[in-house]
Design an enzyme around this catalytic site. Structure first.
Site, PDB file in Angstrom:
ATOM      1  N   ASN A 197       0.836  -1.195   0.000  1.00 47.55           N
ATOM      2  CA  ASN A 197       0.000   0.000   0.000  1.00 47.55           C
ATOM      3  C   ASN A 197       0.874   1.250   0.000  1.00 47.55           C
ATOM      4  OD1 ASN A 197      -2.714   1.458   0.580  1.00 47.55           O
ATOM      5  ND2 ASN A 197      -1.326   2.256   2.128  1.00 47.55           N
ATOM      6  N   GLU A 198       0.893   1.961  -1.118  1.00 44.86           N
ATOM      7  CA  GLU A 198       1.450   3.308  -1.292  1.00 44.86           C
ATOM      8  C   GLU A 198       2.960   3.403  -1.211  1.00 44.86           C
ATOM      9  OE1 GLU A 198      -2.422   5.999  -0.091  1.00 44.86           O
ATOM     10  OE2 GLU A 198      -0.699   6.056   1.252  1.00 44.86           O
ATOM     11  N   ASN A 199       3.679   2.286  -1.148  1.00 44.85           N
ATOM     12  CA  ASN A 199       5.130   2.385  -1.002  1.00 44.85           C
ATOM     13  C   ASN A 199       5.839   2.731  -2.300  1.00 44.85           C
ATOM     14  OD1 ASN A 199       4.647   1.718   1.632  1.00 44.85           O
ATOM     15  ND2 ASN A 199       5.272  -0.420   1.421  1.00 44.85           N
TER      16      ASN A 199
END
Length: 839
Positions: free
Chosen positions: A442-444
């Protein structure tokens, strides 16, 4: 046959002062052990013993912060366990850094919450008295800080070291969650006694052939005892009355068994077909001395594995086209517009989430029209009960691997833990037909590009190798029946910006963080995997968890239960765009709820009208883990916010909405059902007093899974005075509204409506009849009684229209009680009651 004994009794827990003794620790902890529950955690045991205050109330979270910094020991006694060749001590989950000791011997150490552990205790428990079992937990802070010191710092979105330990990241706090760093035996502990051999791993690959034949390929691994290594075994599989088996000669430990189910009934997501599930049974038997005689009894199974499977195909279509490259899920050949929600752990103390609670929450999701639940990467791989319920309800599951909002080191001691964790959970969950996608993080990938990570990292690893190499390799080798996507957001290529709305998945957070929700209409992402707008929880939830007097939006505990950066500032800026500033808490509470529902409606209506270019929305978020102001549709006390009821309209198979195309208003009829939608649309331009300025009738025909755009005629769109006129479209009992100016600029009449109340058994029916335009009328049932709930949320009524609201758990009362629970944008008080019957 294998014998399993759950270890649920006789546990105690104590503070372990080996490193330091927190000054805040109650003296009672120094005088002896505390009764413990397994599965459970330190916080729930301390709560049960009355040794800490409820961390969900007021600012008690800060009062119990010491618990996460302390070390703890769980103890019980294990009886002798003879009669079998092997006895294993099994833990399905230890949270997180632990040493397991039996008697004077150390069985092993753990450092991963998301894995299971098995220890051979055969000799220790063979005979004699009971032996003490101890599981000693070191603070996850201590582990994470030690690993950070060894590997060097890495950036993350929050000031806690969650990216240095394989533990639920949100335990360390989030912009919707408290910091409650848990420890304990959080999943089942048991003894397993077995002889000859056991099923160590079962991986069922379930597919459907072009001719409709269901295929099951079971990869089985067996573990043998020393004596069992010399024996011949059989692995048999049965599905839908079809049987197949493979014989293993002495010493062999792997088997592949394949069978076909002719004309298999398909498993479908909800709204597309039935959720047919087949029992799949894998049996391990010893055939060494099996008689060739047909009259001999079948040998007793050594071990059995049973799951329910479903036959369906899954594709992820990311084909390039004129708009960029798509992101469309295809189930059984059917292309889906996904109507999804993001899922976070349903309680910050996750061991309190049991099977009935999973079922309640997921049934709420299904009732709201949801067809996909994304398990977000800062939580956990959920319990089997979660996926079982999704299988039964037809809720697709998008499963993140557990990485969120941070740079993660790729060196030891983390690297081997990540790979083992990923493989184990892929194997554990792959039987579930609801699970249709593995997502890397998630969002890295986005964070590395846009959040200034690269200079801070200075060449250190940050997780890219996990998302683009290790995890896809694990999925390909272990579960080739499902697609893998590297992250959310992710555009499918290193050459593209990770959050490019024209490619792959998008997170839409400029809206809410910086700009108004009307900006949702400015682009058409291919798939919106996160978007959201905040509102406080239900009033009864606020009052249960916050004792501030006076209660205001920025009173001390109210602010403590707002974890987002400048969250209240963003709420107020969002209100100022649309409404005059509220003068009291009740008005603020109501208007922020309205604004949340309006914001989500603006995005979903726009994106659904652009199907098939946009192929899905996943709301942030379905649920909360404690009482908090957040983006959730269902608050931390399980109460449904107005947004939840708005989702029922937005995610229904058929949606009516007024949109703009090239500067002109159009009526968009969205038909996600499998049948043609034929109806007559009535479109009116009305004034604030209820007069009709123009009217148009239009036949509407929309094919299955299609959108029809119907231009509105000039007499409808030619505004006389936008501050006093609006457009309303009705078709097939659906309604769409369009106001050209914000509420603060619209010349609303003072709302006038009457109420009629009838009560029968546990249901009170409230009929509301409008005598003027009544905008976004809301009956807040929890203001009547904390246990009361209503079957609908916000509703706009034209003069002369009525709506019936069913209230459960109230039992009726006076009209004055009801008046205090009713609010609308253009006034809060009813004219009075008409024929009240309080039954």
């Amino acid at each position: 046959m294998k014998v399993t004994t759950p270890l649920t009794r006789g546990w105690t827990m104590s503070l372990n002062p080996t490193r330091h003794l927190p000054a805040q620790a109650p003296q009672a902890l120094l005088r002896g052990d505390v009764p413990a529950t397994v599965p459970g955690c330190v916080h729930t045991d301390l709560l049960a013993a009355g040794l800490i205050p409820d961390p969900f109330v007021d600012r008690n979270e800060t009062e119990v912060a010491w618990v996460g910094r302390a070390d703890w020991t769980y103890r019980t006694l294990l009886p002798s366990a003879g009669g079998h060749e092997r006895t294993d001590l099994v833990f399905d989950g230890l949270d997180t850094v632990a040493e397991v000791r039996l008697g004077d011997a150390s069985l092993g150490r753990t450092r991963n919450m998301h894995r299971s552990y098995r220890f051979d205790v055969t000799d220790a428990l063979a005979e004699g008295p009971e032996l003490p079992l101890e599981v000693t937990f070191t603070s996850a802070y201590h582990e994470a800080e030690a690993v950070r010191a060894e590997l060097g710092p890495r950036p993350n979105a929050y000031p806690e070291p969650f990216n240095f330990v394989r533990k639920m990241a949100s335990s360390f706090g989030w912009d919707w969650g408290p910091t409650l760093v848990t420890a304990g035996i959080w999943r089942e502990a048991r003894l397993e006694r077995w002889s000859t051999a056991r099923l160590a791993e079962v991986r069922p690959e379930v597919t459907v052939g072009a001719d409709g034949t269901g295929r099951v390929l079971v990869h089985a691994e067996v573990e043998r005892t020393t004596a069992g290594a010399r024996r011949a075994l059989r692995v048999a599989v049965e599905v839908a009355g079809v049987r197949a088996h493979v014989d293993l000669p002495a010493g062999a430990t792997t088997a592949d068994v394949e069978l076909d189910v002719a004309d298999a009934e398909l498993w479908w997501p909800r709204g597309y077909g039935e959720q047919l599930l087949y029992a799949c049974t894998v049996t391990l038997t010893d055939t060494t001395h099996a008689s060739e005689s047909a009259t001999s009894a079948a040998p007793e199974p050594l071990d059995t594995w049973e799951r329910r499977i479903g036959f369906r195909t899954v594709e992820l279509d990311t084909t390039a086209d004129t708009a960029g490259s798509g992101y469309t899920l295809v189930i059984n050949g059917e292309r889906l517009f996904v109507r999804g929600v993001n899922w976070i752990p349903d309680d910050a103390l996750i061991t309190r989430v049991d099977a009935p609670r999973y079922r309640r929450r997921l049934e709420q999701a299904a009732a709201a029209g949801v067809d996909l639940v994304r398990v977000w990467g800062g939580g956990i791989y959920e319990d089997e009960a979660f996926y079982d319920a999704c299988d039964e309800l037809g809720l697709l599951v998008w499963q993140d691997f557990l990485f969120a909002c941070a740079a993660y080191p790729e060196e030891e001691p983390l690297r081997s833990e990540v790979e083992a964790e990923a493989r184990e959970n892929v194997v554990r969950l792959m039987a579930h037909p609801s699970l249709i996608l593995w997502n890397g993080n998630n969002e890295n990938l986005w964070g590395f590009r846009d959040w200034d990570w690269e200079p801070e990292l200075d060449g250190r690893t940050w997780g890219e190798g996990y998302y683009l190499d290790m995890l896809p390799r694990v999925v390909t080798h272990t579960d080739p029946t499902r697609p893998y996507w590297a992250g959310s957001p992710w555009s499918g290529s290193r050459d593209l910006h990770p959050n490019d709305p024209d490619h792959g998945t998008t997170h839409s957070w400029e809206v809410w963080n910086r700009i108004d929700y009307t900006a949702y209409r400015d682009d058409v992402p291919r798939f919106v995997a996160e978007f959201g707008w905040q509102a406080p929880p239900a009033y009864a939830t606020v009052r249960r968890s916050i004792t501030d007097e006076p209660l205001t939006p920025d009173s001390p505990a109210m602010l403590h239960h707002q974890k987002a950066e400048d969250g209240n500032g963003k709420l107020d800026r969002g209100l100022r765009t649309h409404f005059d500033a509220p003068q009291d808490f009740d008005t603020w509470h109501y208007l922020t709820q309205v604004n949340q529902a309006r914001a989500i409606a603006t995005g979903v209506e726009h994106w659904r009208s652009h199907w098939p270019v946009c192929a899905g929305t996943i709301l942030w978020q379905l649920n909360d883990c404690w009482p908090v102001t957040s983006w959730a549709a269902i608050d931390g006390d399980e109460r449904e916010k107005p947004l939840y009821h708005e989702l029922k309209r937005l995610y229904a198979d058929r949606l009516l909405t007024i949109q703009q195309r090239e500067g002109q208003l159009v009526l968009a009829a969205v038909n996600q059902s499998g049948t043609t939608w034929t109806c007559q649309a009535a479109v009116r331009r009305m004034d604030a007093d209820g007069g009709v300025r123009a009217e148009h009738h239009e036949p509407v025909t929309v094919g299955p899974r299609e959108v029809a755009l119907i231009p509105l005629p000039d007499d409808i769109t030619a505004w006389g005075d936008p501050s006093r006129e609006f457009v309303v479209a009705d078709a097939d009992r659906l309604r769409a509204l369009h106001f050209a100016v914000p509420d603060r600029l619209f010349d609303y009449p003072a709302a006038k409506f009457t109420t009629q109340v009838t009560t029968q058994a546990d249901i009170t029916r409230v009929t509301l009849t409008a005598h003027t335009l009544v905008r976004d009328l809301l009956l807040q049932a929890d203001r009547l009684s904390p246990d009361a709930y209503a079957d609908r949320g916000l509703v706009t009524l034209l003069p002369g229209e009525s709506v019936e609201v069913s209230v459960h758990g109230w039992g009726g009362g006076t009209p004055e009680h009801l008046s205090a629970a009713l609010r609308c944008v253009n006034g809060a008080a009813a004219l009075g009651s008409a024929g009240d019957s309080l039954g």
